[in-house]
Design a protein around this motif. Structure first.
Motif, PDB file in Angstrom:
ATOM      1  N   ASN A  10      45.660 -15.394  12.595  1.00 37.25           N
ATOM      2  CA  ASN A  10      45.758 -15.696  11.167  1.00 37.25           C
ATOM      3  C   ASN A  10      45.264 -14.576  10.259  1.00 37.25           C
ATOM      4  O   ASN A  10      45.021 -14.789   9.075  1.00 37.25           O
ATOM      5  N   ILE A  11      45.102 -13.382  10.837  1.00 37.91           N
ATOM      6  CA  ILE A  11      44.697 -12.245  10.004  1.00 37.91           C
ATOM      7  C   ILE A  11      45.835 -11.918   9.040  1.00 37.91           C
ATOM      8  O   ILE A  11      46.998 -11.875   9.445  1.00 37.91           O
ATOM      9  N   PRO A  12      45.534 -11.698   7.753  1.00 36.53           N
ATOM     10  CA  PRO A  12      46.590 -11.377   6.788  1.00 36.53           C
ATOM     11  C   PRO A  12      47.369 -10.131   7.204  1.00 36.53           C
ATOM     12  O   PRO A  12      46.824  -9.211   7.830  1.00 36.53           O
ATOM     13  N   ALA A  13      48.637 -10.088   6.821  1.00 37.37           N
ATOM     14  CA  ALA A  13      49.513  -8.977   7.210  1.00 37.37           C
ATOM     15  C   ALA A  13      48.956  -7.597   6.843  1.00 37.37           C
ATOM     16  O   ALA A  13      49.015  -6.672   7.667  1.00 37.37           O
ATOM     17  N   PRO A  14      48.391  -7.398   5.626  1.00 38.86           N
ATOM     18  CA  PRO A  14      47.884  -6.048   5.294  1.00 38.86           C
ATOM     19  C   PRO A  14      46.759  -5.585   6.233  1.00 38.86           C
ATOM     20  O   PRO A  14      46.684  -4.401   6.570  1.00 38.86           O
ATOM     21  N   ILE A  15      45.900  -6.527   6.652  1.00 38.23           N
ATOM     22  CA  ILE A  15      44.803  -6.156   7.573  1.00 38.23           C
ATOM     23  C   ILE A  15      45.357  -5.899   8.969  1.00 38.23           C
ATOM     24  O   ILE A  15      44.940  -4.958   9.663  1.00 38.23           O
ATOM     25  N   THR A  16      46.310  -6.730   9.405  1.00 38.25           N
ATOM     26  CA  THR A  16      46.957  -6.505  10.707  1.00 38.25           C
ATOM     27  C   THR A  16      47.597  -5.125  10.742  1.00 38.25           C
ATOM     28  O   THR A  16      47.464  -4.384  11.724  1.00 38.25           O
ATOM     29  N   ALA A  17      48.281  -4.770   9.657  1.00 39.96           N
ATOM     30  CA  ALA A  17      48.952  -3.470   9.587  1.00 39.96           C
ATOM     31  C   ALA A  17      47.953  -2.322   9.648  1.00 39.96           C
ATOM     32  O   ALA A  17      48.110  -1.382  10.436  1.00 39.96           O
ATOM     33  N   ALA A  18      46.911  -2.401   8.828  1.00 41.97           N
ATOM     34  CA  ALA A  18      45.933  -1.307   8.744  1.00 41.97           C
ATOM     35  C   ALA A  18      45.146  -1.159  10.045  1.00 41.97           C
ATOM     36  O   ALA A  18      44.965  -0.052  10.554  1.00 41.97           O
ATOM     37  N   THR A  19      44.689  -2.282  10.606  1.00 39.34           N
ATOM     38  CA  THR A  19      43.920  -2.203  11.857  1.00 39.34           C
ATOM     39  C   THR A  19      44.819  -1.784  13.015  1.00 39.34           C
ATOM     40  O   THR A  19      44.396  -1.052  13.909  1.00 39.34           O
ATOM     41  N   GLY A  20      46.080  -2.200  12.972  1.00 38.12           N
ATOM     42  CA  GLY A  20      47.011  -1.794  14.020  1.00 38.12           C
ATOM     43  C   GLY A  20      47.278  -0.299  14.002  1.00 38.12           C
ATOM     44  O   GLY A  20      47.345   0.348  15.059  1.00 38.12           O
ATOM     45  N   MET A  21      47.410   0.274  12.803  1.00 36.12           N
ATOM     46  CA  MET A  21      47.591   1.720  12.710  1.00 36.12           C
ATOM     47  C   MET A  21      46.322   2.465  13.118  1.00 36.12           C
ATOM     48  O   MET A  21      46.384   3.583  13.651  1.00 36.12           O
ATOM     49  N   ASP A  22      45.171   1.855  12.888  1.00 33.52           N
ATOM     50  CA  ASP A  22      43.906   2.422  13.367  1.00 33.52           C
ATOM     51  C   ASP A  22      43.940   2.521  14.897  1.00 33.52           C
ATOM     52  O   ASP A  22      43.609   3.560  15.478  1.00 33.52           O
ATOM     53  N   ALA A  23      44.374   1.439  15.544  1.00 32.86           N
ATOM     54  CA  ALA A  23      44.452   1.435  17.012  1.00 32.86           C
ATOM     55  C   ALA A  23      45.453   2.484  17.508  1.00 32.86           C
ATOM     56  O   ALA A  23      45.199   3.185  18.503  1.00 32.86           O
ATOM     57  N   LEU A  24      46.591   2.601  16.821  1.00 32.53           N
ATOM     58  CA  LEU A  24      47.573   3.615  17.210  1.00 32.53           C
ATOM     59  C   LEU A  24      46.992   5.021  17.038  1.00 32.53           C
ATOM     60  O   LEU A  24      47.191   5.896  17.892  1.00 32.53           O
ATOM     61  N   THR A  25      46.252   5.228  15.954  1.00 33.69           N
ATOM     62  CA  THR A  25      45.611   6.526  15.721  1.00 33.69           C
ATOM     63  C   THR A  25      44.624   6.851  16.842  1.00 33.69           C
ATOM     64  O   THR A  25      44.572   7.990  17.327  1.00 33.69           O
ATOM     65  N   HIS A  26      43.840   5.865  17.266  1.00 31.75           N
ATOM     66  CA  HIS A  26      42.884   6.090  18.367  1.00 31.75           C
ATOM     67  C   HIS A  26      43.622   6.575  19.624  1.00 31.75           C
ATOM     68  O   HIS A  26      43.213   7.540  20.267  1.00 31.75           O
ATOM     69  N   ASN A  27      44.694   5.891  19.983  1.00 35.50           N
ATOM     70  CA  ASN A  27      45.429   6.267  21.191  1.00 35.50           C
ATOM     71  C   ASN A  27      46.060   7.648  21.056  1.00 35.50           C
ATOM     72  O   ASN A  27      45.993   8.471  21.968  1.00 35.50           O
ATOM     73  N   MET A  28      46.678   7.904  19.898  1.00 37.80           N
ATOM     74  CA  MET A  28      47.395   9.170  19.704  1.00 37.80           C
ATOM     75  C   MET A  28      46.424  10.348  19.658  1.00 37.80           C
ATOM     76  O   MET A  28      46.651  11.388  20.287  1.00 37.80           O
TER      77      MET A  28
END
Length: 382
Positions: A189-207
């Protein structure tokens, strides 16, 4: 793979992963003879129904609970001291961190301070302070509520100075959680803007971990698989979430945090000053900066970008295709392409460049980054 089933991983922390695995918490505490946890979270999570349900479930099982949630979005030293005051006043026996990066960072810093009472920043890893982390710490459990920082499997906490806003790193293998309960249902139930921002954070960590200059093929493999999982799930998790997409995002986030023990790079050094100077959400800061930081890194590392492009199943296997992919992904999840859209102004650029150059992340970037490079990157992203 069934995302209904609970799985266990050890890297080296024991990770209990799966839908509704958080319901194991009361039995786990009892099995470890823990009766009085200090639960550390942020003020937003503290108001959510699932959090109240966790607390109620513990109390129903005759476990004494104290909740500490008086923390800033970007945590500061005084937050940690207040949490330890509550620990002292209420006779706790364990720490349970529930939340995203801020809640888990404060939980880990409280954990450190309980038996290490000198000035908190004496233990700053950037000045070799980890050698002073010599005492035992209480039992520590983490429960992530976002798929972003991966702090649940980390061994460090980033805490800022109240006055200067400079970020310090508290680090020790002692600060690893004994057990992580990674429950994708908590992220539904995390709002879409937070899901998007935290998801890109995770992608940045991996990359960034994959590109970091240190040699660590184990982390490289984890980072590539983390990128793949996020590629397969972030758009769905943001715009039309289901258990599969949320599960893949949570795994991708955990993998990013395991991988970045290898190091991070230019994108994090661009992002950190936005949080300390302008209080920008860390994930959002990474999301806007990552295409520009990756573009900076292409020359000389074309082979690595070819591997990333193939992992992301792009039509062209080169760095330019990766950069375009990042811009396109940001568009699909409603993240702006420019810093001006998130409150950065021209007058901030010189200060941001100073802070970025002083940041701890970019020495592990695959190529050196000068202060002038940071300034030009900010101007390009503006």
């Amino acid at each position: 793979m069934s995302f209904e089933k609970i799985h266990q991983f050890n890297f080296p922390t024991t990770i209990r992963f799966g839908a509704n695995v958080v319901k194991e918490l009361p039995a786990y505490l009892k099995a470890n003879n823990l009766k009085a946890p200090l639960i550390v979270t942020d003020p937003n999570v503290a108001q959510l129904p699932f959090f109240k349900e966790i607390v109620a479930d513990l109390r129903k099982n005759n476990i004494s609970v104290e909740v500490f949630s008086d923390i800033h979005k970007n945590p500061v030293k005084s937050d940690v001291y207040k949490g330890v005051d509550l620990w002292d006043a209420t006779n706790r026996d364990s720490v349970v961190g529930i939340g995203g990066g801020a809640g888990l960072d404060v939980a880990r810093a409280i954990l450190l301070r309980i038996n290490h009472r000198e000035d908190l920043f004496k233990y700053d890893d950037l000045i070799g302070g980890d050698i002073y982390v010599t005492n035992d710490v209480p039992h520590f459990i983490t429960i992530p509520t976002t798929s972003g920082t991966g702090s649940e499997v980390g061994r460090s906490a980033i805490i800022a100075d109240d006055e200067t806003h400079q970020k310090k790193i508290l680090f020790s293998p002692k600060l690893l959680a004994q057990t992580v309960f990674a429950d994708p249902v908590l992220t539904m139930n995390i709002p879409a803007p937070i899901t998007a921002a935290t998801g890109m954070d995770a992608l940045t960590h991996n990359m960034e971990a994959f590109l970091a200059k240190n040699y660590h093929p184990i982390c490289d493999g984890i980072a590539l698989q983390g990128m793949k999982l996020i590629h397969e799930s972030l758009e769905t998790a943001t715009n039309k979430p289901d258990l599969e997409s949320r599960s893949k995002m949570l795994l991708g986030s955990i993998m990013g945090a395991i991988a970045f023990q290898k190091g991070l790079g230019v994108v994090h050094s661009l992002a950190h000053p936005l949080s300390s100077l302008l209080d920008t959400h860390h994930g959002l800061a990474n999301a806007v900066n990552i295409p520009y930081g990756m573009e900076f890194n292409i020359a000389g590392f074309e082979d690595k970008f070819r591997t990333i492009a193939r992992t992301l199943e792009l039509e062209k296997d080169n760095g330019e295709a990766v950069v375009q992919y990042l811009f396109d992904l940001n568009s699909k999840i409603n993240i702006p392409h420019h810093l001006r859209d998130i409150g950065v102004k021209m007058e901030h650029v010189e200060t941001l460049a100073d802070l970025a150059f002083a940041d701890f992340a970019h020495p592990n970037n695959p190529k050196p980054v000068s202060r002038e490079d940071f300034k030009q990157l900010y101007l390009k992203a503006l």
